[in-house]
Design an enzyme around this catalytic site. Structure first.
Site, PDB file in Angstrom:
ATOM      1  N   CYS A 115      24.263   2.443  44.572  1.00 39.16           N
ATOM      2  CA  CYS A 115      24.949   3.576  45.228  1.00 39.16           C
ATOM      3  C   CYS A 115      24.084   4.829  45.277  1.00 39.16           C
ATOM      4  CB  CYS A 115      26.265   3.874  44.528  1.00 39.16           C
ATOM      5  SG  CYS A 115      27.414   2.504  44.595  1.00 39.16           S
ATOM      6  N   HIS A 259      28.041  11.119  46.859  1.00 36.22           N
ATOM      7  CA  HIS A 259      28.323   9.700  47.103  1.00 36.22           C
ATOM      8  C   HIS A 259      29.832   9.499  46.993  1.00 36.22           C
ATOM      9  CE1 HIS A 259      28.685   5.479  46.798  1.00 36.22           C
ATOM     10  NE2 HIS A 259      28.893   5.466  45.493  1.00 36.22           N
ATOM     11  N   ASN A 289      34.035   3.030  49.382  1.00 39.23           N
ATOM     12  CA  ASN A 289      32.687   3.220  48.832  1.00 39.23           C
ATOM     13  C   ASN A 289      31.717   2.340  49.619  1.00 39.23           C
ATOM     14  OD1 ASN A 289      30.331   3.181  47.338  1.00 39.23           O
ATOM     15  ND2 ASN A 289      31.345   2.921  45.352  1.00 39.23           N
TER      16      ASN A 289
HETATM   17  N1  ACO Z   1      45.723  -3.023  42.088  1.00 37.99           N
HETATM   18  C1  ACO Z   1      46.663  -2.977  41.105  1.00 37.99           C
HETATM   19  N2  ACO Z   1      46.349  -2.979  39.807  1.00 37.99           N
HETATM   20  C2  ACO Z   1      45.055  -3.024  39.483  1.00 37.99           C
HETATM   21  C3  ACO Z   1      44.043  -3.067  40.440  1.00 37.99           C
HETATM   22  C4  ACO Z   1      44.425  -3.086  41.790  1.00 37.99           C
HETATM   23  N3  ACO Z   1      43.526  -3.109  42.797  1.00 37.99           N
HETATM   24  N4  ACO Z   1      42.856  -3.106  39.794  1.00 37.99           N
HETATM   25  C5  ACO Z   1      43.101  -3.070  38.492  1.00 37.99           C
HETATM   26  N5  ACO Z   1      44.438  -3.028  38.291  1.00 37.99           N
HETATM   27  C6  ACO Z   1      45.139  -2.987  37.018  1.00 37.99           C
HETATM   28  C7  ACO Z   1      44.316  -3.552  35.894  1.00 37.99           C
HETATM   29  O1  ACO Z   1      44.403  -4.952  35.853  1.00 37.99           O
HETATM   30  C8  ACO Z   1      44.982  -2.900  34.697  1.00 37.99           C
HETATM   31  O2  ACO Z   1      46.133  -3.606  34.394  1.00 37.99           O
HETATM   32  P1  ACO Z   1      46.574  -3.866  32.857  1.00 37.99           P
HETATM   33  O3  ACO Z   1      46.771  -2.478  32.302  1.00 37.99           O
HETATM   34  O4  ACO Z   1      47.805  -4.654  33.014  1.00 37.99           O
HETATM   35  O5  ACO Z   1      45.419  -4.594  32.244  1.00 37.99           O
HETATM   36  C9  ACO Z   1      45.379  -1.529  35.220  1.00 37.99           C
HETATM   37  O6  ACO Z   1      45.393  -1.642  36.665  1.00 37.99           O
HETATM   38  C10 ACO Z   1      44.433  -0.413  34.827  1.00 37.99           C
HETATM   39  O7  ACO Z   1      43.113  -0.850  35.078  1.00 37.99           O
HETATM   40  P2  ACO Z   1      41.866   0.058  34.804  1.00 37.99           P
HETATM   41  O8  ACO Z   1      40.629  -0.651  35.244  1.00 37.99           O
HETATM   42  O9  ACO Z   1      41.936   0.583  33.418  1.00 37.99           O
HETATM   43  O10 ACO Z   1      42.209   1.232  35.834  1.00 37.99           O
HETATM   44  P3  ACO Z   1      41.529   2.611  35.996  1.00 37.99           P
HETATM   45  O11 ACO Z   1      42.514   3.688  35.897  1.00 37.99           O
HETATM   46  O12 ACO Z   1      40.285   2.740  35.164  1.00 37.99           O
HETATM   47  O13 ACO Z   1      41.072   2.567  37.524  1.00 37.99           O
HETATM   48  C11 ACO Z   1      39.054   2.222  38.788  1.00 37.99           C
HETATM   49  C12 ACO Z   1      40.158   1.590  37.970  1.00 37.99           C
HETATM   50  C13 ACO Z   1      39.667   2.823  40.040  1.00 37.99           C
HETATM   51  C14 ACO Z   1      38.038   1.174  39.173  1.00 37.99           C
HETATM   52  C15 ACO Z   1      38.403   3.335  37.942  1.00 37.99           C
HETATM   53  O14 ACO Z   1      38.031   2.851  36.692  1.00 37.99           O
HETATM   54  C16 ACO Z   1      37.233   3.933  38.606  1.00 37.99           C
HETATM   55  O15 ACO Z   1      37.360   4.644  39.578  1.00 37.99           O
HETATM   56  N6  ACO Z   1      36.034   3.714  38.070  1.00 37.99           N
HETATM   57  C17 ACO Z   1      34.831   4.201  38.677  1.00 37.99           C
HETATM   58  C18 ACO Z   1      34.211   3.058  39.302  1.00 37.99           C
HETATM   59  C19 ACO Z   1      33.709   3.317  40.666  1.00 37.99           C
HETATM   60  O16 ACO Z   1      34.093   4.184  41.399  1.00 37.99           O
HETATM   61  N7  ACO Z   1      32.788   2.472  40.986  1.00 37.99           N
HETATM   62  C20 ACO Z   1      32.165   2.504  42.233  1.00 37.99           C
HETATM   63  C21 ACO Z   1      30.790   2.088  42.110  1.00 37.99           C
HETATM   64  S1  ACO Z   1      29.910   3.085  41.038  1.00 37.99           S
HETATM   65  C22 ACO Z   1      29.705   4.447  41.819  1.00 37.99           C
HETATM   66  O17 ACO Z   1      29.579   4.386  42.990  1.00 37.99           O
HETATM   67  C23 ACO Z   1      29.724   5.639  41.042  1.00 37.99           C
END
Ligand code: ACO
Length: 332
Positions: A115, A259, A289
């Site tokens: 990214c 980004h 993204n």
């Molecule tokens: N729909 C519904 N539920 C979901 C989904 C989905 N698409 N994905 C995960 N869940 C559930 C999980 O299974 C979990 O359930 P559980 O509590 O029963 O186990 C719950 O939601 C919470 O999951 P987390 O992964 O803890 O959710 P979080 O609040 O951290 O959000 C996310 C996830 C959006 C990926 C977040 O961590 C994030 O934004 N991280 C940054 C990653 C990113 O943006 N990466 C892009 C590439 S890197 C970059 O470009 C910087």
């Protein structure tokens, strides 16, 4: 003391036609529009058509930038394509774009920093121009992340999209007058940039395949929380370092073009560095993204909307797999 500066001549972009909404994804995996929007800000993303390759997207963005610059493709003496989703393992996808543009001189190569690819590519291009090795550089970010997503994994497949953006950087003499900007505090061009990486975190965001390891392409895997935890701190630090290098403060910034990974990361970063949210260019809701393509696509939209104008101070930043991260400060 360098003799040249890298000035932005033009920007272009291209998005595949097919729109996939959060509601469409509800039919594919156990997710919901509200979950995706609340956690990421994403409403929809574009997905490349069957047979539509990274090179096709990159070429369209490049052609638009060349047309807007009023340049013939043969004036380009370097192409740097930031991508993690090349058409093939080799040759570099950049040479396909080079050939399609009818360029037979100069050089073309791919650059892979996930990214952060576009920020790494702009910085690399700037070094070629500053040292007099290149005059007109086509810097492209193009991705087809849809091809490396596990469409059964709801934790990743809802986050990404496909697209491409391109910027043309041209060399101008360091001390020469620059398009009527003589009275400005600084002249047009790339003012400063900083790149970072820390391979200790390479298992937080990766693809579980490759030519040397599994002889397969593999799928994207991510520890979302871990990425999130590092994102705001890493990004804010590198922005501060870049501003310090340029002897500028956050108040000097007219536009922040980050980004587009996640709205919460963007809001958190803007808050931490003390930047008013009206100065942030946001496309994540409609693009998702798009990895290395997200910054040039956002630049393209801001340009088309008449927001970014010559003389504006623009701050680019990204963080991605590796981890890699970096920032570029450019007087447009
Ligand atoms: N729909 C519904 N539920 C979901 C989904 C989905 N698409 N994905 C995960 N869940 C559930 C999980 O299974 C979990 O359930 P559980 O509590 O029963 O186990 C719950 O939601 C919470 O999951 P987390 O992964 O803890 O959710 P979080 O609040 O951290 O959000 C996310 C996830 C959006 C990926 C977040 O961590 C994030 O934004 N991280 C940054 C990653 C990113 O943006 N990466 C892009 C590439 S890197 C970059 O470009 C910087």
């Amino acid at each position: 003391m360098s003799s040249f500066r890298s000035v932005v001549r033009a920007v272009g972009g291209y998005l595949p036609e097919k729109i996939v909404t959060n509601e469409d994804l509800e039919k594919l995996v156990d997710t919901s529009d509200s979950w995706i929007e609340e956690r990421t800000g994403i409403k929809e993303r574009r997905i490349a058509a069957e047979g539509e390759l990274t090179s096709n997207l990159g070429l369209k963005a490049a052609r638009q930038a060349l047309e807007r610059a009023g340049m013939d493709a043969t004036e380009i003496d370097l192409i740097i394509l930031a991508t993690s989703t090349p058409d093939n393992t080799f040759p570099a996808t950049a040479v396909t774009i080079q050939a399609e543009l009818g360029i037979t001189s100069g050089a073309a190569f791919d650059l892979q920093a996930v990214c952060s690819g576009f920020v790494f590519a702009m910085t690399t291009a700037d070094q070629y121009i500053r040292t007099g090795q290149a005059k007109n550089v086509l810097v492209i970010g193009a991705e087809t992340f849809s091809r490396i997503l596990d469409w059964e994994d709801r934790t990743t497949c809802v986050l990404f999209g496909d697209g491409a953006g391109a910027v043309i950087l041209s060399s101008v003499p360091e001390d020469g007058p620059e398009l009527g900007m003589e009275d400005s505090k600084t002249k047009r061009g790339i003012i400063a940039s900083r790149l970072r990486s820390d391979g200790r975190y390479r298992d937080k965001l990766y693809v579980d395949g490759g030519p040397s390891s599994t002889q397969t392409t593999g799928f994207l895997r991510m520890h979302g929380r871990e990425v999130f935890r590092h994102a705001v701190t890493n990004i804010s630090d590198v922005i501060e370092e870049t501003l310090e290098t340029a002897n500028l403060s956050i108040d000097d910034i007219d536009w922040f073009v980050p980004h587009q990974a996640n709205e919460r990361i963007l809001v958190g970063t803007a808050k931490k560095i003390g930047l008013p949210f009206e100065k942030v260019i946001m496309t994540v809701a409609r693009h998702g993204n798009t990895s290395a393509a997200s910054i040039p696509l956002a630049l393209n939209e801001a340009h088309e909307a008449g927001k970014i104008k010559p003389g504006d101070m623009v701050l680019l930043e990204a963080m991605g797999g590796g981890f890699t991260w970096g920032a570029v400060l450019v007087k447009w």
